[in-house]
Design an enzyme around this catalytic site. Sequence first.
Site, short mmCIF file in Angstrom:
data_model
loop_
_atom_site.label_atom_id
_atom_site.label_comp_id
_atom_site.label_asym_id
_atom_site.label_seq_id
_atom_site.Cartn_x
_atom_site.Cartn_y
_atom_site.Cartn_z
N SER A 130 -31.85 -1.32 -12.42
CA SER A 130 -32.94 -2.28 -12.25
C SER A 130 -32.60 -3.53 -13.03
O SER A 130 -31.85 -3.47 -14.02
CB SER A 130 -34.22 -1.65 -12.83
OG SER A 130 -35.16 -2.64 -13.15
N TYR A 143 -38.84 2.03 -20.18
CA TYR A 143 -38.05 2.05 -18.94
C TYR A 143 -36.91 1.03 -19.03
O TYR A 143 -35.76 1.35 -18.71
CB TYR A 143 -38.98 1.72 -17.76
CG TYR A 143 -38.30 1.53 -16.43
CD1 TYR A 143 -37.83 2.62 -15.69
CD2 TYR A 143 -38.15 0.26 -15.87
CE1 TYR A 143 -37.23 2.45 -14.45
CE2 TYR A 143 -37.54 0.08 -14.63
CZ TYR A 143 -37.08 1.17 -13.93
OH TYR A 143 -36.47 1.00 -12.70
N LYS A 147 -32.89 1.76 -18.79
CA LYS A 147 -32.03 1.18 -17.74
C LYS A 147 -30.89 0.40 -18.38
O LYS A 147 -29.78 0.36 -17.84
CB LYS A 147 -32.87 0.30 -16.80
CG LYS A 147 -33.76 1.10 -15.86
CD LYS A 147 -32.94 1.83 -14.80
CE LYS A 147 -33.72 2.87 -14.03
NZ LYS A 147 -32.94 3.56 -12.99
N THR A 178 -41.71 0.37 -2.88
CA THR A 178 -41.75 1.83 -2.79
C THR A 178 -43.15 2.29 -3.23
O THR A 178 -43.84 1.57 -3.96
CB THR A 178 -40.69 2.47 -3.71
OG1 THR A 178 -40.97 2.06 -5.06
CG2 THR A 178 -39.30 2.02 -3.34
N1 LIG Z 1 -39.02 0.43 -6.68
C1 LIG Z 1 -38.56 -0.55 -7.42
O1 LIG Z 1 -39.11 -1.66 -7.44
C2 LIG Z 1 -37.33 -0.36 -8.25
C3 LIG Z 1 -36.85 -1.46 -8.95
C4 LIG Z 1 -35.70 -1.32 -9.70
C5 LIG Z 1 -35.05 -0.09 -9.75
N2 LIG Z 1 -35.57 0.98 -9.09
C6 LIG Z 1 -34.87 2.25 -9.23
O2 LIG Z 1 -34.76 2.86 -7.95
C7 LIG Z 1 -34.62 4.27 -8.15
C8 LIG Z 1 -35.56 4.99 -7.21
O3 LIG Z 1 -36.90 4.64 -7.50
P1 LIG Z 1 -37.99 4.36 -6.37
O4 LIG Z 1 -38.73 3.17 -6.79
O5 LIG Z 1 -37.35 4.40 -5.06
O6 LIG Z 1 -39.05 5.50 -6.57
P2 LIG Z 1 -39.18 7.05 -6.33
O7 LIG Z 1 -39.23 7.34 -4.88
O8 LIG Z 1 -40.32 7.45 -7.16
O9 LIG Z 1 -37.83 7.66 -6.89
C9 LIG Z 1 -37.67 8.27 -8.11
C10 LIG Z 1 -37.38 9.72 -7.85
O10 LIG Z 1 -36.82 10.29 -9.05
C11 LIG Z 1 -37.28 11.59 -9.11
N3 LIG Z 1 -37.16 12.14 -10.46
C12 LIG Z 1 -37.80 11.79 -11.59
N4 LIG Z 1 -37.40 12.56 -12.61
C13 LIG Z 1 -36.48 13.42 -12.11
C14 LIG Z 1 -35.71 14.48 -12.66
N5 LIG Z 1 -35.80 14.82 -13.96
N6 LIG Z 1 -34.85 15.15 -11.85
C15 LIG Z 1 -34.75 14.83 -10.54
N7 LIG Z 1 -35.48 13.87 -9.95
C16 LIG Z 1 -36.33 13.17 -10.74
C17 LIG Z 1 -38.70 11.56 -8.64
O11 LIG Z 1 -39.04 12.86 -8.23
P3 LIG Z 1 -40.51 13.45 -8.18
O12 LIG Z 1 -40.96 13.13 -6.78
O13 LIG Z 1 -40.31 14.92 -8.41
O14 LIG Z 1 -41.32 12.78 -9.25
C18 LIG Z 1 -38.60 10.57 -7.49
O15 LIG Z 1 -38.34 11.23 -6.27
C19 LIG Z 1 -34.90 4.54 -9.63
O16 LIG Z 1 -33.68 4.70 -10.33
C20 LIG Z 1 -35.59 3.27 -10.08
O17 LIG Z 1 -35.42 3.01 -11.46
C21 LIG Z 1 -36.69 0.88 -8.34
#
Ligand SMILES: NC(=O)c1ccc[n+]([C@@H]2O[C@H](COP(=O)([O-])OP(=O)(O)OC[C@H]3O[C@@H](n4cnc5c(N)ncnc54)[C@H](OP(=O)(O)O)[C@@H]3O)[C@@H](O)[C@H]2O)c1
Length: 247
Positions: A130, A143, A147, A178
């Site tokens: 991120s 967070y 990161k 998301t």
């Molecule tokens: N959305 C944004 O704006 C954004 C911005 C910058 C970076 N990111 C990055 O993108 C990536 C995906 O995030 P997302 O926004 O797409 O949301 P997301 O769908 O909530 O993805 C995060 C996933 O990680 C899983 N998770 C959490 N702890 C875990 C563990 N101990 N073992 C295995 N799985 C685990 C969650 O599972 P559960 O369903 O079981 O909770 C969830 O499915 C992340 O690395 C996030 O930091 C997102």
Amino acid sequence: MKLHGATALVTGAGGGGHGRHFVEQLIERGAAKVYATARRPELVEIPGAEVLRLDISDSASVAAAAAHAGDVDLLVNNAAVSPGVNLVDGDPDTIRSTMDTNFYGTLAMARAFAPVLAGHGGGAILNVLSVMAWSSYDGANAYAASKAAQWGLTNALRLELAGQGTLVSTLMIGMAATPTMKAYAAATLGAGMLPEGLLSDPADNVRAALDGIEAGEIEILADTMAIEAKAALAGAPRSFDPFTGVA
Ligand SMILES: NC(=O)c1ccc[n+]([C@@H]2O[C@H](COP(=O)([O-])OP(=O)(O)OC[C@H]3O[C@@H](n4cnc5c(N)ncnc54)[C@H](OP(=O)(O)O)[C@@H]3O)[C@@H](O)[C@H]2O)c1
């Protein structure tokens, strides 16, 4: 690396965010096998994927996944937690568990799968990061710090795994539409307060990531906010503001 015919494993594929898009797009690109991993695999149904239980913060679970998925040549470290806590007044257990998942969980996956990748010609690791790795944000600094640690980890893995031919790449994302991000924004900013124009499309981010992996890129800037955050690094050390893009 060539994704057609590859075998990939995606962490955190159980939510409605980037993980699911990774699995779906890898299948669309002709991957031979895609492991869609999640803490609660019973909730995951993605046609064409092999669903596997995996909690990256649990060492036994990581070891079991590496033993089961010994054919992986692309590891996508997508799983993360993003609690809205700061470092000075936030709950210490939450700060620690954020580091346990985002930093130590990603490290555990890299360590467990490095020999697997080596056994398949090197392959690739993609760590999903991120812009908060390069900045801070009042209300989400646990967070951001995790990161930043993942950013250091990614750079170190690139050096340490170069000898075995593993491409180590990072996807830098600003803010994407998301369910997790929308829920976070609604809880912290209030419903409707997040300008829709700021949010990138997770499907576009994943497309850019997979194009980057195929092209051998080590840093993939997913969206406008990531491009602006990167440019701000060249200026004086100060906080990048995700809402204005001004550093
Ligand atoms: N959305 C944004 O704006 C954004 C911005 C910058 C970076 N990111 C990055 O993108 C990536 C995906 O995030 P997302 O926004 O797409 O949301 P997301 O769908 O909530 O993805 C995060 C996933 O990680 C899983 N998770 C959490 N702890 C875990 C563990 N101990 N073992 C295995 N799985 C685990 C969650 O599972 P559960 O369903 O079981 O909770 C969830 O499915 C992340 O690395 C996030 O930091 C997102």
